[in-house]
Structures are given as C-alpha cells and as structure tokens.
Design a protein around this motif. Structure first.
Motif, PDB file in Angstrom:
ATOM      1  N   ALA A  49       9.571 -31.630   9.396  1.00  0.00           N
ATOM      2  CA  ALA A  49      10.411 -31.321   8.240  1.00  0.00           C
ATOM      3  C   ALA A  49       9.753 -31.903   6.996  1.00  0.00           C
ATOM      4  O   ALA A  49       9.591 -33.127   6.875  1.00  0.00           O
ATOM      5  CB  ALA A  49      11.807 -31.899   8.419  1.00  0.00           C
ATOM      6  N   HIS A  50       9.353 -31.033   6.074  1.00  0.00           N
ATOM      7  CA  HIS A  50       8.732 -31.432   4.806  1.00  0.00           C
ATOM      8  C   HIS A  50       9.845 -31.516   3.766  1.00  0.00           C
ATOM      9  O   HIS A  50      10.445 -30.516   3.400  1.00  0.00           O
ATOM     10  CB  HIS A  50       7.692 -30.378   4.422  1.00  0.00           C
ATOM     11  CG  HIS A  50       6.952 -30.633   3.148  1.00  0.00           C
ATOM     12  ND1 HIS A  50       7.564 -30.877   1.929  1.00  0.00           N
ATOM     13  CD2 HIS A  50       5.620 -30.665   2.878  1.00  0.00           C
ATOM     14  CE1 HIS A  50       6.660 -31.041   0.990  1.00  0.00           C
ATOM     15  NE2 HIS A  50       5.466 -30.911   1.532  1.00  0.00           N
ATOM     16  N   THR A  51      10.121 -32.724   3.283  1.00  0.00           N
ATOM     17  CA  THR A  51      11.256 -32.915   2.382  1.00  0.00           C
ATOM     18  C   THR A  51      10.852 -33.183   0.944  1.00  0.00           C
ATOM     19  O   THR A  51      11.697 -33.541   0.114  1.00  0.00           O
ATOM     20  CB  THR A  51      12.144 -34.071   2.882  1.00  0.00           C
ATOM     21  OG1 THR A  51      11.355 -35.259   3.015  1.00  0.00           O
ATOM     22  CG2 THR A  51      12.771 -33.725   4.228  1.00  0.00           C
ATOM     23  N   GLY A  52       9.560 -33.000   0.623  1.00  0.00           N
ATOM     24  CA  GLY A  52       9.129 -33.175  -0.757  1.00  0.00           C
ATOM     25  C   GLY A  52       7.970 -34.143  -0.870  1.00  0.00           C
ATOM     26  O   GLY A  52       7.383 -34.568   0.133  1.00  0.00           O
ATOM     27  N   THR A  53       7.622 -34.480  -2.108  1.00  0.00           N
ATOM     28  CA  THR A  53       6.506 -35.374  -2.387  1.00  0.00           C
ATOM     29  C   THR A  53       6.985 -36.520  -3.271  1.00  0.00           C
ATOM     30  O   THR A  53       7.647 -36.289  -4.281  1.00  0.00           O
ATOM     31  CB  THR A  53       5.359 -34.633  -3.085  1.00  0.00           C
ATOM     32  OG1 THR A  53       4.946 -33.532  -2.258  1.00  0.00           O
ATOM     33  CG2 THR A  53       4.177 -35.547  -3.325  1.00  0.00           C
ATOM     34  N   ASP A  54       6.672 -37.734  -2.853  1.00  0.00           N
ATOM     35  CA  ASP A  54       7.052 -38.913  -3.612  1.00  0.00           C
ATOM     36  C   ASP A  54       5.944 -39.947  -3.440  1.00  0.00           C
ATOM     37  O   ASP A  54       5.812 -40.563  -2.378  1.00  0.00           O
ATOM     38  CB  ASP A  54       8.390 -39.465  -3.114  1.00  0.00           C
ATOM     39  CG  ASP A  54       8.891 -40.639  -3.945  1.00  0.00           C
ATOM     40  OD1 ASP A  54       8.098 -41.199  -4.733  1.00  0.00           O
ATOM     41  OD2 ASP A  54      10.074 -41.007  -3.804  1.00  0.00           O
TER      42      ASP A  54
END
Length: 257
Positions: free
Chosen positions: A169-174
C-alpha cells in the motif's frame, strides 16, 4: 542498498543460495534505490547518485558492477529530476531522466537510450515492483484491506508456486519520515483463509523465485521467511545495524568491462 550513519550509503550483495552477504562500496552522498536497476544476470547496477564532487560528478547516472559503485560509464544528470532505468535481457539500457544523451565518462557496450521524463511519480516510486511482477490489486482483495489503507495505491504480487499474495500500500511521500526515498509503504501478507496480515516491521518485502518471503526491516535486519509445517518461519537473518563506514578501493575486476 543500506543507509547510515547519516550521509553514508553502503552496497551489499545478498546471495540467496549461499545466504551470504558480501560488503561492497561505501558512498558519502545520496543514492536513489527506487530509480535504480540490476541487470538480469545480477552483475550490473544502474544507479542515480548525488555526490559531493565537482560537476559533472555532482549528480549523475552510472553503471557499475555489483556490489560496487565504480562507474564504468556515467552521464551527467541535470539535478535529481530523474525517473528510473531498466535493463533489457541483453543488458541494453533505457534511462528516463533529464540528462546528457552522451556519457561524459566511459561508454556502454550494450547500447543505452535516454528517454524523456514522462512517467508519473507514483509509477516511478513503484517501477521496480512492476518489473518484478507486481500488479494493481484485484477489486475483491481491496475490500479486505484495513479501512485506513483503502484509499492508498494498492499493488500485489502472487507468491511463486502458490496462490497467496503479498500486498503493498503506497500512501504517499514524506521525506520527514522513514521510507525509501521518502515513499510511505505498508506491506500485508495474504493467509490461507484470505485474511491480510500486516507486516509493520517491513521497510521492504518481496517473494523470491522459490516462494520465500524476503524482508528488510525498519530497524536494519534482513530476513528470509519460509512456509514450514503450516506456519511462516524465519529461517535466516542478518543484522546490518552496527556497520560503520569502511570505504576501500574497489577490486580490479570491477574497474573495466
């Protein structure tokens, strides 16, 4: 590719047959693992690096021999605006980046093509998974995801020789949080009854060709986990946490084609 202490990267070669880990290059700079590739025979590494040297060695793409970073060929990239690379079965190379078409160092004997950077960033983040056989999650399985992950970009790979899947699950970039190139991912393993078991310790995970679960944990341990006697069993691990920088000259065999 292992990161740490701050400012350092280390390459190691993990032989899944002998279960041996061999130390390679140390780099004081930055590598971009999600934009790198290894040739099908496992011998060549295509990588992007942000170094501390004078131009054109400040930002560049290069090809070296695993597990070293000695550039046999290198192209200057115009900053870190890079999309990735991919080796063909014959070791031909395609590079997606904003960079010079001709190398400034060496040349590539198998043929290289520089393409315009037209890939979206989600695909760039997951391109290595797609190359290894990961695909968008089936709708039926998506309904079994934990509620907090149902809006994520979901991909899965079926275990070789079996029918269980590993889900990412790719939930974004931080970039302020732990993650490979700042990409925030969660892994889940499908069980026989269809239940999805979260793997919170996994910073990276995938199946190998024998159906074993490979994992790199968030605290710096690599593992092999196998299905034995009706249960997932850790059969090997190596702790990489306490390695300290020990840069050495590369051996002669990695210094030319």
């Amino acid at each position: 590719m292992r990161r740490g202490p701050a400012g350092w990267w280390h390459l190691l070669e993990w032989d899944l047959r002998s279960r041996e880990v061999t130390s390679g290059a140390w780099l004081r700079g930055t590598l971009y693992p999600r934009r790198c590739d290894i040739s099908p025979d496992g011998k060549l590494l295509g990588y992007f690096a942000l170094g501390h040297g004078p131009s054109p060695w400040d930002t560049y793409f290069a090809v070296s021999k695993v597990p070293w970073l000695t550039a046999l060929v290198a192209w200057h990239t115009f900053g870190t605006w890079t999309g990735g690379c991919e080796f063909a079965p014959d070791n031909g190379l395609t590079i997606w980046a904003s960079m010079g078409v001709k190398p400034f160092h060496g040349d590539y004997p198998y043929g290289a093509v520089v393409e315009s950077l037209d890939r979206d960033w989600i695909y760039r983040d997951l391109q290595n998974e797609y190359k290894r056989g990961w695909r968008p999650l089936a709708e039926g399985m998506a309904g079994r995801m934990p509620p907090e992950l149902r809006e994520a970009v979901l991909i899965a790979r079926v275990r070789p020789g079996g029918d269980r899947a590993l889900v990412l699950a790719h939930t974004g970039t931080d970039f302020q949080r732990h993650g490979i190139e700042g990409v925030q991912v969660s892994y889940l393993r499908e069980e026989d009854d269809g239940h999805l078991t979260p793997l919170p310790e996994a910073a990276w995970a995938d199946w190998d060709d024998e159906g074993r679960l490979l994992m790199a944990t968030r605290d710096g341990v690599i593992k092999i986990i196998e299905w034995r006697s009706g249960a997932w069993t850790q059969t090997w691990s190596q702790d990489l946490r306490d390695l300290t920088p020990e840069p050495l000259p590369s051996p002669p065999w990695v210094q030319d084609w």
